[in-house]
Design an enzyme around this catalytic site. Structure first.
Site, PDB file in Angstrom:
ATOM      1  N   SER A 120       1.072  -1.210  -0.034  1.00  0.00           N
ATOM      2  CA  SER A 120       0.153  -0.330  -0.118  1.00  0.00           C
ATOM      3  C   SER A 120       0.828   1.163   0.184  1.00  0.00           C
ATOM      4  CB  SER A 120      -0.921  -0.068   1.390  1.00  0.00           C
ATOM      5  OG  SER A 120      -1.459   1.170   1.267  1.00  0.00           O
ATOM      6  N   GLY A 121       0.759   2.225  -1.041  1.00  0.00           N
ATOM      7  CA  GLY A 121       1.545   3.470  -1.123  1.00  0.00           C
ATOM      8  C   GLY A 121       2.502   3.254  -2.042  1.00  0.00           C
ATOM      9  N   THR A 144      -2.092   2.306  -7.888  1.00  0.00           N
ATOM     10  CA  THR A 144      -3.217   3.011  -8.501  1.00  0.00           C
ATOM     11  C   THR A 144      -2.763   4.144  -9.827  1.00  0.00           C
ATOM     12  OG1 THR A 144      -4.419   2.900  -6.587  1.00  0.00           O
ATOM     13  CG2 THR A 144      -5.224   4.597  -8.092  1.00  0.00           C
ATOM     14  N   ASN A 172      -0.598   5.991   2.639  1.00  0.00           N
ATOM     15  CA  ASN A 172      -0.941   6.527   1.214  1.00  0.00           C
ATOM     16  C   ASN A 172      -2.058   7.421   1.163  1.00  0.00           C
ATOM     17  OD1 ASN A 172      -1.216   6.664  -1.483  1.00  0.00           O
ATOM     18  ND2 ASN A 172      -1.694   4.574  -1.821  1.00  0.00           N
ATOM     19  N   SER A 187      -5.150   5.827  -0.932  1.00  0.00           N
ATOM     20  CA  SER A 187      -5.193   4.258  -1.034  1.00  0.00           C
ATOM     21  C   SER A 187      -6.316   3.702  -1.443  1.00  0.00           C
ATOM     22  CB  SER A 187      -4.850   3.829   0.490  1.00  0.00           C
ATOM     23  OG  SER A 187      -4.852   2.307   0.487  1.00  0.00           O
ATOM     24  N   SER A 188      -6.307   2.467  -2.303  1.00  0.00           N
ATOM     25  CA  SER A 188      -7.475   1.874  -2.934  1.00  0.00           C
ATOM     26  C   SER A 188      -7.956   0.812  -1.568  1.00  0.00           C
ATOM     27  CB  SER A 188      -7.116   0.873  -4.145  1.00  0.00           C
ATOM     28  OG  SER A 188      -6.617   1.751  -5.115  1.00  0.00           O
ATOM     29  N   GLY A 246      -2.405  -3.385  -1.837  1.00  0.00           N
ATOM     30  CA  GLY A 246      -1.099  -4.276  -1.527  1.00  0.00           C
ATOM     31  C   GLY A 246      -1.000  -4.983  -0.106  1.00  0.00           C
ATOM     32  N   GLU A 282      -0.534  -5.337   3.582  1.00  0.00           N
ATOM     33  CA  GLU A 282      -0.690  -4.346   4.752  1.00  0.00           C
ATOM     34  C   GLU A 282      -0.146  -4.868   5.844  1.00  0.00           C
ATOM     35  OE1 GLU A 282      -4.369  -1.503   2.915  1.00  0.00           O
ATOM     36  OE2 GLU A 282      -4.618  -2.978   4.493  1.00  0.00           O
TER      37      GLU A 282
END
Length: 1000
Positions: free
Chosen positions: A104-105, A109, A156, A159-160, A387, A389
């Site tokens: 994540s980050g 995306t 992030n 973040s999605s 991603g 985490e």
């Protein structure tokens, strides 16, 4: 690849490292990050490092530089992978996918957005409107899904919080025709609760900070996120996103995609209802729980198009059906009411997000597709999913997200590492086995039937009675205690980083993650009271009603127990992996360089950890030891046979392998290839690039050759058709000509016996080809008919007939009466009946003139009244012979007063009336004007026509006798010019009749 960038930027492909070890890998990765080179290849895999800044490497020039180029022709870039996937899809009609993975980050995306922009930019060169519409919708959908599915986390800013897999459908021409979006596990718990420093979904802050005053007033909202419980935690968080401009962009995108104004209003009314729900408070009086503030209920009811009483009842009571079919209402405690409120808010948002995705799919899906008519429909898939985490407090959502990453890592291992090594062994290629970590054991720990963690959770959720999270953890400890990748405080009492009866730990491929079991069962059950479903189904808002189809079930209806959230997610991920497995994969591996979101800081330990769990080093070893390209002999031969004279157009060798060897030997690649049992393996991309270049140079020549052959075939076919057409036309024309002749023969068969010799017979209409011939035939018939009539006329009358014909030609249509119906005597002065008193004198005088002038015949004679230039008139006699024109005095025994040679007469003019005025024009300009007198033979006799016809006939016969055909006018011959021109033979004989004024 080393030729494309200088050595100061490091190696642009990790395969080119001097030694494959972690130290050199990290050194090269760090050097490229510090030099602004955020992309590096591992063969066909792109490693991307998040730069945390805007970079000028995505413009139109970059797109054109990578468009249509091979993967190894340009420096590493996302565009290179996107173009490779597009070319593979278009060239080989093979479905491809681009898997974007990382923490994540790490920039997943953003990478997916750049890939989508590139595909949109290189397709539809003809700018067809329907294709442009599909592209716009696909691009705009990213904006909408980010607003409703992304949020700011501590790692992030964007973040999605859901997984997204988008299939883009292409037609045979390579233009996008539609698409489909799959969403996975929206983190709906974020709607009601966020960790410190994080925000709720972007959509809430966008409507509160970017909505107009009118919109907020209609939604009963204030433009301050602090005023609402669900957004209060993230109200003070600093983010790089501008909520106000993002809100305008989302509204514009919704309209472009095709959402109606009513649907857009419904979306924001649901957001407003969720925010107001979060502020709803309950209080306990002596007997029951009540809602604090009935005005809030009214706002919720208005926004959801329901009744306030029904909303209050759903929040405070639960309708239950007993075993005997009796329906009772059970009141909530204050804790249960708060739980139901939050569950309702989460369900509202989840259903809203799912409806938005479904609505986009309904708009962009491929419609009226027929493979027979439209060709094969190929697909490029783009996977942008959450991603790996590791948070301070990891709950059910992180467990599902990390399980998803385990499955994707397994797919990567299956496709890139294991399958590649197994293929070398299967094909008999000499190979040094590469050791790698297979995370199948971790995947089985989570999803194995009857033994995995998901099975234990489902069993606990389905067990009757009060099964708590702690009891579930104890069951996991009992069943999974021997598993090497599972531990808990009970199994490992000395590990004080975990709490008793709360935490368990899984050794993931990306590292150890400690999960808190609290809330696992509730989130897995995903409970929502049926009362809320019926409430929304009975809404008068059609959009809300469409979101809750399960609300139509009655209270007493028995339905199958729904699958748990973990099982649903597991099934969707398994289906996703199966879908990706049947496509040709391309990978983007994203790395997060630091936790501070700094564009200059490179955390070596953190990046090394990501490189390790992503398996990048093993990927380099496999790619370095292996081959960049492999293809079955038949397909390789089909693509490159035109580059070798021994294989084009078809080879005569025993096998395709021998033909492929001939191509390789012809180009000198013997040391760069290996021959398997069924495939050719090419070690370096440079060899393949050379083949592609030569093939690309030959394609235009072959296309021209095919065009020449095809055009020749078309021309021959067209020539044959033309010949057949002309043959048919010729036969038809001959038939029409013959038919015309037969019809003419039939109609005119008995004209010799007819009184009018066929004058009354109607001629048939001739074909166009016989138009001139038909005109000549009619003329011949008229001449024959005239001949038949003329031959019956006595020779003594022929002179009169010729004179009348000449007069008819000159005076037809000009004079109404010109003496045609009477006999023409010509020599009226010698006629005793016309001139009884002077005829004898004239006869005597004419004999003297004949003896003197030796003329042969008298053309015309008669009394006339001569007029001079002084307007004086006298009676005279007019005698015209074939030699002279005489003016005689009747009172003096017809003495000759004037003699004019006949050949000086140049013209004759008469009037259009019934008078007898005649003007004789001479070449000496001494014209004679006279008026012919009517004799006693007939008082009203018209003699102008007789004079004109006699002279015309005389001059015509004179010219014919002199040269055999009428010559042009000469000085010694008079010229008469009638109004109508007649042509005799090759030369013209022209006559003119001039009209005198009647006053003259």
């Amino acid at each position: 690849m080393a030729e494309l960038e200088g050595l100061e930027f490091g190696k642009s492909d990790f395969v080119l490292l001097d030694e494959v070890n972690m130290e050199q890998f990290m050194e090269n990765l760090k050097l490229r990050f510090e030099k602004g080179r955020i992309y590096t290849f591992i063969g066909e895999v792109v490693v991307s490092v998040n730069p945390y800044k805007q970079m000028d490497i995505y413009g139109k020039e970059a797109i054109e530089a990578y468009r249509g180029r091979e993967l190894y022709e340009n420096p590493p870039h996302l565009y290179a992978v996107a173009d490779a996937a597009y070319k593979a899809m278009k060239r080989r009609a093979k479905d491809t996918c681009i898997v974007i993975s990382g923490e994540s980050g790490a920039g997943k995306t953003e990478a997916s957005k750049y890939i989508m922009q590139y595909i949109a930019a290189i397709t539809n060169p003809s700018q067809r409107e329907e294709v442009e519409s599909v592209k716009n919708i696909l691009l705009k959908s990213n904006c909408v899904l980010e607003a409703f599915g992304n949020a700011k986390t501590n790692r992030n800013d964007n973040s999605s919080r859901f997984g997204k897999y988008m299939d883009i459908n292409f037609n045979f021409n390579g233009d996008p025709t539609g698409g489909h979006i799959n969403n996975y596990l929206l983190e709906k718990s974020r709607v009601v609760q966020q960790q410190g420093g994080e925000r709720n979904f972007h959509s809430f802050y966008q409507v509160l900070r970017g909505g107009s005053e009118e919109m907020l007033r209609s939604l009963h909202l204030q433009n301050d996120p602090v005023s609402y419980v669900y957004t209060r935690e993230g109200a003070a968080s600093v983010t790089s996103n501008n909520d106000r401009s993002s809100h305008k962009a989302v509204l514009s995108a919704l309209k472009v995609i095709g959402f109606t104004e009513e649907e857009i209003n419904s979306i924001y009314r649901i957001l407003g209802a969720i925010l107001i729900l979060g502020n709803l408070q309950f209080e306990t009086d002596t007997e029951s729980v009540q809602v604090v503030g009935l005005e809030v209920l009214g706002h919720i009811a208005e926004l959801t198009a329901t009744e306030p009483d029904a909303v209050g009842k759903s929040l405070l009571y639960r309708t239950v059906a007993t075993g005997g079919g009796e329906v009772i209402e059970k009141g909530h405690t204050e804790k249960e009411a708060c739980f139901g409120r939050d569950a309702f808010a989460k369900a509202l948002y989840e259903r809203l997000f799912g409806w938005i995705v479904g609505r986009i799919n309904a708009i962009i899906e491929v419609k009226d597709y027929n493979p027979v008519l439209h060709g094969k429909n190929t697909v490029i898939g783009v996977l942008d999913i959450y991603g790996f985490e590791i948070f301070d407090n990891n709950s059910f959502e992180q467990f599902c997200i990390n399980y998803c990453n385990e499955k994707l890592q397994q797919l990567f291992i299956e496709l890139i590492l294991r399958q590649e090594q197994e293929e070398y062994q299967r094909e008999g290629i000499t190979w040094q086995h590469i050791e790698y970590f297979n995370n199948q054991i971790i995947v089985d720990l989570v999803e194995q039937p009857h033994k995995g963690i998901i099975s234990v959770l489902d069993e606990a959720c389905l067990t009757g009675g009060q099964v708590t999270d702690t009891v579930c953890l104890q069951s996991m400890d009992t069943k999974l205690g021997q598993h090497p990748h599972y531990s808990s405080r009970k199994l490992n009492p000395s590990d004080k980083t975990m709490e008793f009866h709360r935490d368990f730990r899984i050794r993931h491929y990306a590292g150890d993650v400690t999960y808190s079991i609290e809330g696992f069962l509730d989130k897995n059950k995903d409970p929502l009271f049926q009362d809320f479903k019926r409430l929304m189904y009975n809404s008068s808002n059609p959009v809300l009603k469409e979101m809750w189809p399960d609300g139509q079930l009655g209270i007493t209806e028995v339905t199958k127990r729904p699958l748990t959230a973990a099982t649903l997610f597991k099934n969707s991920i398994v289906a996703l992996v199966d879908k990706l497995g049947c496509k040709e994969p391309y990978y983007v591996r994203c790395i997060k360089p630091n936790e501070m979101k700094s564009p200059v800081l490179f955390d070596d330990a953190r990046c090394e950890h990501q490189v390790a769990y992503l398996g990048l080093l093993e990927n380099v070893r496999v790619r370095r030891a292996g081959f960049a390209y492999r293809q079955p002999y038949a397909r390789f031969l089909q693509r490159y046979k035109m580059t070798c004279e021994y294989t084009w157009p078809n080879h005569l060798m025993e096998t395709d392998r021998e033909a492929v060897e001939a191509i390789v030997t012809h180009h000198g690649f013997q040391d760069d290839v290996a021959y398997g049992h069924t495939k050719l393996f090419v070690r370096t991309p440079r060899s393949l690039f050379t083949l592609e270049q030569e093939r690309a140079a030959l394609i235009p020549i072959l296309v021209l050759f095919l065009q020449k052959v095809w055009r020749g075939a078309l021309a021959r076919s067209r020539c044959q058709r033309l010949r057949a057409m002309y043959a048919i036309m010729g036969c038809y024309k001959r038939y029409k000509v013959k038919a015309h002749f037969w019809e003419v023969e039939r109609r005119f068969a008995s004209v010799r016996n007819m009184a009018d010799y066929g004058k009354s017979v109607e001629w048939p209409t001739p074909p166009a080809a016989l138009a001139q011939f038909h005109s000549i035939t009619q003329q011949l018939h008229r001449r024959w008919r005239a001949r038949q009539i003329v031959k019956n006329i006595p020779p003594s009358d022929m002179a009169e007939v010729r004179a009348k014909v000449a007069a008819l030609g000159a005076l037809r249509g000009e004079r109404k009466e010109w003496g045609c119906s009477r006999p023409w005597e010509r020599d009226y002065l010698a006629n005793a009946r016309d001139c009884p008193q002077s005829s004898s004198n004239f006869i005597r005088a004419s004999k003297e003139l004949k003896n003197k002038d030796l003329y042969n015949q008298v053309l015309f004679s008669g009394f006339c009244r001569k007029m001079n230039r002084f307007n004086k008139s006298t009676d005279r006699g007019l005698l015209i012979t074939d030699k002279h024109v005489y003016k005689l005095d009747p009172k003096k025994q017809f003495k000759v007063l004037k003699r004019l040679p006949l050949d000086i007469i140049t013209g004759l003019s008469v009037t259009a009336g019934s008078d007898q005025m005649v003007a004789l024009h001479t070449s000496s300009q001494d014209d004679v004007l006279l008026c012919i007198q009517r004799g006693e033979l007939c008082p009203n006799q018209d003699r102008v026509g007789e004079l004109l016809g006699t002279l015309s006939d005389h001059f015509t016969r004179t010219m014919l006798n002199s040269c055999g055909q009428p010559p042009g006018p000469q000085k010694h011959m008079p010229r008469f010019r009638p109004l109508h021109l007649s042509i005799c033979g090759r030369r013209k004989c022209v006559y003119q009749v001039k009209t005198l004024q009647s006053s003259a």
